[in-house]
Write a protein that holds these residues in place. Structure first.
Motif, PDB file in Angstrom:
ATOM      1  N   ALA A   1       1.167   4.469   6.933  1.00 20.07           N
ATOM      2  CA  ALA A   1       2.243   5.179   7.626  1.00 20.07           C
ATOM      3  C   ALA A   1       3.506   5.039   6.782  1.00 20.07           C
ATOM      4  O   ALA A   1       4.385   4.234   7.061  1.00 20.07           O
ATOM      5  CB  ALA A   1       2.442   4.618   9.021  1.00 20.07           C
ATOM      6  N   SER A   2       3.573   5.829   5.727  1.00 17.66           N
ATOM      7  CA  SER A   2       4.674   5.681   4.770  1.00 17.66           C
ATOM      8  C   SER A   2       5.826   6.630   5.074  1.00 17.66           C
ATOM      9  O   SER A   2       5.658   7.665   5.724  1.00 17.66           O
ATOM     10  CB  SER A   2       4.154   5.931   3.347  1.00 17.66           C
ATOM     11  OG  SER A   2       3.563   7.202   3.260  1.00 17.66           O
ATOM     12  N   VAL A   3       6.998   6.238   4.606  1.00 15.65           N
ATOM     13  CA  VAL A   3       8.146   7.146   4.553  1.00 15.65           C
ATOM     14  C   VAL A   3       8.159   7.732   3.144  1.00 15.65           C
ATOM     15  O   VAL A   3       7.691   7.058   2.226  1.00 15.65           O
ATOM     16  CB  VAL A   3       9.485   6.403   4.833  1.00 15.65           C
ATOM     17  CG1 VAL A   3       9.655   6.139   6.292  1.00 15.65           C
ATOM     18  CG2 VAL A   3       9.625   5.128   4.000  1.00 15.65           C
TER      19      VAL A   3
ATOM     20  N   HIS B   1       3.132  -0.098  -3.258  1.00 16.36           N
ATOM     21  CA  HIS B   1       2.862   0.529  -4.546  1.00 16.36           C
ATOM     22  C   HIS B   1       3.154   1.995  -4.326  1.00 16.36           C
ATOM     23  O   HIS B   1       3.593   2.396  -3.274  1.00 16.36           O
ATOM     24  CB  HIS B   1       1.383   0.364  -4.888  1.00 16.36           C
ATOM     25  CG  HIS B   1       1.110  -0.926  -5.600  1.00 16.36           C
ATOM     26  ND1 HIS B   1      -0.076  -1.169  -6.208  1.00 16.36           N
ATOM     27  CD2 HIS B   1       1.862  -2.015  -5.785  1.00 16.36           C
ATOM     28  CE1 HIS B   1      -0.049  -2.371  -6.744  1.00 16.36           C
ATOM     29  NE2 HIS B   1       1.126  -2.900  -6.504  1.00 16.36           N
TER      30      HIS B   1
ATOM     31  N   GLN C   1      10.769  -3.553   6.434  1.00 15.13           N
ATOM     32  CA  GLN C   1       9.496  -3.169   7.053  1.00 15.13           C
ATOM     33  C   GLN C   1       8.776  -4.413   7.583  1.00 15.13           C
ATOM     34  O   GLN C   1       8.759  -5.451   6.914  1.00 15.13           O
ATOM     35  CB  GLN C   1       8.613  -2.469   6.016  1.00 15.13           C
ATOM     36  CG  GLN C   1       7.501  -1.666   6.655  1.00 15.13           C
ATOM     37  CD  GLN C   1       6.407  -1.289   5.662  1.00 15.13           C
ATOM     38  OE1 GLN C   1       6.475  -1.640   4.496  1.00 15.13           O
ATOM     39  NE2 GLN C   1       5.419  -0.580   6.128  1.00 15.13           N
TER      40      GLN C   1
ATOM     41  N   THR D   1      -0.662  10.115  -0.468  1.00 18.34           N
ATOM     42  CA  THR D   1      -0.249  10.651   0.820  1.00 18.34           C
ATOM     43  C   THR D   1      -1.255  11.683   1.327  1.00 18.34           C
ATOM     44  O   THR D   1      -2.038  12.230   0.561  1.00 18.34           O
ATOM     45  CB  THR D   1       1.145  11.286   0.686  1.00 18.34           C
ATOM     46  OG1 THR D   1       1.157  12.107  -0.480  1.00 18.34           O
ATOM     47  CG2 THR D   1       2.214  10.225   0.557  1.00 18.34           C
TER      48      THR D   1
HETATM   49  N1  LIG Z   1       3.825   9.000  -2.810  1.00 19.46           N
HETATM   50  C1  LIG Z   1       4.718   8.707  -1.703  1.00 19.46           C
HETATM   51  C2  LIG Z   1       5.053   7.245  -1.717  1.00 19.46           C
HETATM   52  C3  LIG Z   1       5.804   6.802  -0.462  1.00 19.46           C
HETATM   53  C4  LIG Z   1       5.792   5.270  -0.324  1.00 19.46           C
HETATM   54  O1  LIG Z   1       5.206   4.576  -1.147  1.00 19.46           O
HETATM   55  N2  LIG Z   1       6.469   4.748   0.717  1.00 19.46           N
HETATM   56  C5  LIG Z   1       6.409   3.306   0.985  1.00 19.46           C
HETATM   57  C6  LIG Z   1       7.789   2.689   0.933  1.00 19.46           C
HETATM   58  S1  LIG Z   1       8.491   2.640  -0.669  1.00 19.46           S
HETATM   59  C7  LIG Z   1       5.926   3.093   2.421  1.00 19.46           C
HETATM   60  O2  LIG Z   1       6.454   3.677   3.347  1.00 19.46           O
HETATM   61  N3  LIG Z   1       4.918   2.241   2.623  1.00 19.46           N
HETATM   62  C8  LIG Z   1       4.515   1.893   3.959  1.00 19.46           C
HETATM   63  C9  LIG Z   1       3.136   1.378   4.118  1.00 19.46           C
HETATM   64  O3  LIG Z   1       2.338   1.565   3.211  1.00 19.46           O
HETATM   65  O4  LIG Z   1       2.850   0.831   5.167  1.00 19.46           O
HETATM   66  C10 LIG Z   1       5.940   9.589  -1.855  1.00 19.46           C
HETATM   67  O5  LIG Z   1       6.380   9.823  -2.991  1.00 19.46           O
HETATM   68  O6  LIG Z   1       6.470  10.038  -0.839  1.00 19.46           O
END
Ligand SMILES: N[C@@H](CCC(=O)N[C@@H](CS)C(=O)NCC(=O)O)C(=O)O
Length: 304
Positions: free
Chosen positions: A108-110, A8, A66, A12
């Motif tokens: 751990a998001s990108v 979703h 992922q 962050t």
């Molecule tokens: N609010 C963040 C959203 C980033 C995000 O949602 N990244 C997702 C991929 S689309 C992610 O890496 N999720 C990994 C996880 O939650 O484990 C932004 O705009 O940078």
């Protein structure tokens, strides 16, 4: 955390400012981690390429698919744009987060903008990273800003509108657990696309008018993934983007700009969405689209 909550729009945790006292802008000091599937990360790749930061900020593109262990940095995604991570003994993004913030338990998001000098994360919020890249480009490289003073209010409004009426509803519909929730977000998405199509009919070139702005960098990555992924995977199947003529022309226009079209890898996007462990599987409700002619069964093209 339910697996279906992942991907979703993540909140962050790292919101430092690049080119500040703690994080002065220096060549080769900062590193960007992205993945080709992620539209938020795509924004940062676009800005990095658009304003000529490729020689200043390194980039590691994680494997698009992922896994449950997080984004894989083991150099499996092969591209001339992607260099091996400078933190050579770390092969997964969650460990970069742990290096930067021991005890970190969040997602751990990108994207991640990492400081190789202090081993800390500068920022992991795409909208902030691209605004900071824009500032660096204008202040240090005399690049034309994508966030001009006289348009800032409009750009901010449009970015909020895209987030609330298009981007968040895409994921809410995709990960809905019941018909009613799915249906309400489904309607929002297509209402927003119609509005955007009409708006582009008036502004003609870009969302805010005749010049490219940060609003376009927000819009392109999600719209570009729509027909290939969201339409079927998230059952957002009332129309394809191709059915909206002004959005189609707009996307063609953006796609011709190397920083936009050249940073898209649609095959990786598809694999990342359809093969990842955390995407929705078959649900308990009926898809609402595509809209078809009730006699011929042929999908209807929208006329807006
Ligand atoms: N609010 C963040 C959203 C980033 C995000 O949602 N990244 C997702 C991929 S689309 C992610 O890496 N999720 C990994 C996880 O939650 O484990 C932004 O705009 O940078």
């Amino acid at each position: 955390m339910s697996t279906n909550d992942i991907c979703h729009v993540e909140t962050t945790s790292f919101h430092n400012e690049l080119d500040s006292k703690d994080y002065p802008f220096e060549k080769d000091r900062y590193w960007l981690y992205t993945s080709k599937v992620c539209p938020f990360a795509h924004r940062t790749e676009i800005m990095r390429a658009l304003i000529g930061l490729t020689d200043y900020i390194g980039l590691t593109i994680a494997d698009a698919v992922q896994t449950e262990q997080g984004w894989d940095l083991g150099n499996r995604y092969k591209s001339a744009d992607s260099a091996p991570s400078p933190i050579t003994d770390i092969k997964r993004l969650p460990d970069i987060y742990k290096l930067a913030a021991p005890g970190y338990t969040g997602r751990a998001s990108v994207p991640v903008l990492f400081d190789t000098k202090t081993n800390t994360i500068v920022n992991n919020e795409s909208s902030e990273i691209i605004r900071q890249f824009d500032q660096i480009a204008t202040q240090q490289f005399e690049h034309t800003t994508l966030y001009p003073d006289d348009k800032q209010t409009l750009i901010d409004e449009l970015i909020t509108e895209l987030a609330d009426e298009l981007i968040t509803p895409i994921y809410r519909a995709g990960f809905a657990k019941d018909q009613k929730t799915y249906q309400s977000y489904f309607e929002k998405v297509f209402t927003c696309l119609t509005k955007l199509n009409n708006r582009l009919g008036e502004t003609e070139s870009f969302i805010t008018g005749d010049s490219l702005t940060l609003a376009d960098v927000h819009a392109y990555p999600h719209i570009v993934r729509f027909d290939a992924a969201y339409h079927s995977l998230y059952r957002l199947n009332k129309h394809f983007i191709r059915d909206y003529p002004n959005i189609t022309n707009y996307m063609k226009r953006l796609g011709e700009i190397p920083a936009f079209g050249g940073t898209l890898d649609i095959q990786a996007v598809k694999e990342g969405y359809f093969l990842a462990w955390n995407q929705p599987t078959e649900g308990n409700f009926t898809p609402l689209g595509p809209e078809v002619n009730p006699r011929s069964g042929v999908a209807i093209t929208v006329n807006t």
